[in-house]
Design an enzyme around this catalytic site. Structure first.
Site, mmCIF file in Angstrom:
data_model
loop_
_atom_site.group_PDB
_atom_site.id
_atom_site.type_symbol
_atom_site.label_atom_id
_atom_site.label_comp_id
_atom_site.label_asym_id
_atom_site.label_seq_id
_atom_site.Cartn_x
_atom_site.Cartn_y
_atom_site.Cartn_z
ATOM 1 C CG ASN A 157 19.254 48.410 71.692
ATOM 2 O OD1 ASN A 157 20.346 47.902 71.490
ATOM 3 N ND2 ASN A 157 18.196 48.129 70.977
ATOM 4 C CG LEU A 158 24.459 46.516 73.809
ATOM 5 C CD1 LEU A 158 24.852 46.037 72.439
ATOM 6 C CD2 LEU A 158 25.277 45.797 74.870
ATOM 7 C CB ILE A 159 21.994 48.399 68.692
ATOM 8 C CG1 ILE A 159 21.617 46.953 69.054
ATOM 9 C CG2 ILE A 159 22.193 48.531 67.188
ATOM 10 C CD1 ILE A 159 20.277 46.522 68.512
ATOM 11 N NE ARG B 125 14.924 55.269 78.666
ATOM 12 C CZ ARG B 125 15.042 55.119 77.355
ATOM 13 N NH1 ARG B 125 16.158 55.461 76.754
ATOM 14 N NH2 ARG B 125 14.050 54.626 76.628
ATOM 15 C CD GLU C 126 9.560 52.287 73.582
ATOM 16 O OE1 GLU C 126 9.591 51.543 74.566
ATOM 17 O OE2 GLU C 126 9.786 53.529 73.655
#
Length: 431
Positions: free
Chosen positions: A342-344, A270, A60
């Site tokens: 997220n794959l962005i 992560r 976030e």
């Protein structure tokens, strides 16, 4: 219902603090700044007008970067107080926003009791509260309502699974949702689910994460890392979660013949408290491991030894660098039913993306990337290694898929601008 919720918070507080202390054994940051979590603040309140942005953890916080930068540019006489729940989120924020100096201050979000939240608001006097993505705190929203602080849920996402979970709490979360002044939703589906909770104003803005700008410093670190690795093909498994590394390492050892002979597996767990555990796991699979933290990048002659099978990313704030240094990126949290990540970011760097079956937290973004030809879904770890092998052995296919990923990322930019355009009615007095 909210009274019961508040009483439970106070009853649970000793256990919450004990758990915080225990977690501090692996992450010392959990033993710091306890006063902030309890609503205690030293020093006089600032007279500078304040915008409050809450970003719970690393994901976030990184997603908030375009919005924070835009807010500080749009409201030059204001400052931002950025709150977090985790030490890793706070550390990420410190790295990302050091450029803003005293215009951005950080704090932990106080626990969700009216007393603690009220103390926070009294001290910082925010003109608006902007919650990132999925954060809905009943007492926080109620106290903001009583103090005249509008609440915005920005970059909002709400999966069908999360909606069902919210409804189990009866009126508690429904009443909280109705206290939100504005929701800027990522997708039409997110917006529809949020509206079903009773939020009055919901707008569709897209995902702010598409607007992230890759820092030049991260690209430089990525280039240096790639220089140390040399011309070895690199398969990155990013943001892996508990249980996934075991599956990946088993498949990597079994199916290695499908990969180029000199391939390097780059694993980035992560959660930093798992670094030691994952390092031992890699060794237990008979693979040679090197930690990024012990790899010098500043020496001109530094080279990763050829016998290293796995490079483990154990540094904070370098995910863009890892993506920049790889040839193919797998995005974790998706081999097991954890909702995906997220794959962005890899798409924005033009990297071909592999993703598992479990992406319900990022469903539309994932489906759009798949449809654009920038991502490929794999059924399990064995198929992950097989798909990675095909891409690593076929430069033309790899380049085309990376080009599609970059085009997909560029096509969806603009959510920050659309979100910012909704805010003047709420925070216009700060100009």
């Amino acid at each position: 219902m909210r009274l019961f919720y508040s009483v439970m918070w106070w009853l649970a507080l000793p256990l919450v603090l004990a758990r915080l202390w225990l977690r501090g054994r692996k992450e010392p940051g959990y033993r710091q700044h306890w006063g902030e979590r309890l609503g205690f603040y030293s020093g006089p309140s600032s007279t500078t007008q304040t915008l409050w942005v809450h970003a719970v953890s690393v994901g976030e916080t990184r997603a908030a970067e375009p919005l924070v930068d835009a807010l500080l540019a749009e409201y030059p006489h204001s400052r931002i107080v950025l709150t977090h729940m985790t030490p890793t989120g706070r550390a990420t924020g410190k790295t990302l926003f050091a450029k803003h100096g005293a215009r951005l201050v950080q704090s932990y979000l106080p626990y969700d009791t009216a007393t603690m939240v009220g103390s926070f608001i009294k001290h910082f006097k925010p003109a608006v509260c902007i919650l990132m993505e999925t954060e809905v705190w009943p007492n926080l929203i109620a106290v903001c309502g009583k103090r005249g602080v509008p609440v915005v849920l920005a970059n909002a996402r709400l999966s069908e699974r999360s909606l069902r979970r919210s409804r189990r709490f009866g009126s508690l979360l429904v009443d909280a949702a109705r206290g939100i002044s504005l929701v800027a939703a990522q997708t039409a589906a997110d917006a529809e689910r949020v509206r079903s909770l009773g939020v009055q104003r919901v707008e569709i803005t897209g995902s702010i994460k598409f607007d992230v700008v890759v820092p030049d410093a991260a690209l430089a670190v990525g280039a240096a890392l790639r220089g140390v690795i040399g011309d070895r093909p690199v398969l990155l498994c990013a943001s892996t979660r508990e249980g996934e590394e075991e599956l990946i390492l088993d498949a990597f050892r079994r199916e290695r013949a499908a990969l180029p002979a000199n391939v390097l597996l780059l694993i980035v767990p992560r959660h930093p408290q798992r670094f030691d555990e994952v390092e031992k796991m890699i060794g237990a699979h008979g693979l040679n491991v090197q930690r990024r933290s012990k790899l010098a990048l500043d020496g001109g002659d530094a080279v990763l030894p050829g016998f290293v099978d796995v490079l483990m990313g154990d540094s904070m704030g370098e995910m863009f660098a890892y993506y920049a240094a790889c040839d193919v990126a797998f995005v974790g949290g998706s081999l097991l039913p954890l909702g995906g990540q997220n794959l962005i970011e890899p798409a924005a760097l033009g990297k071909p993306v592999l993703i598992g079956q479990h992406t319900f937290n990022f469903a539309l973004v994932t489906e759009d990337a798949l449809a654009a030809g920038g991502a490929q879904r794999v059924a399990d770890a064995a198929q992950l290694i097989s798909a990675a092998g095909r891409l690593l052995n076929d430069e033309a296919a790899r380049t085309a898929m990376g080009r599609n990923a970059l085009a997909f990322a560029n096509q969806h930019r603009g959510a920050t601008r659309r979100t910012l355009a909704l805010l003047p009615a709420l925070i216009q007095p700060l100009r």
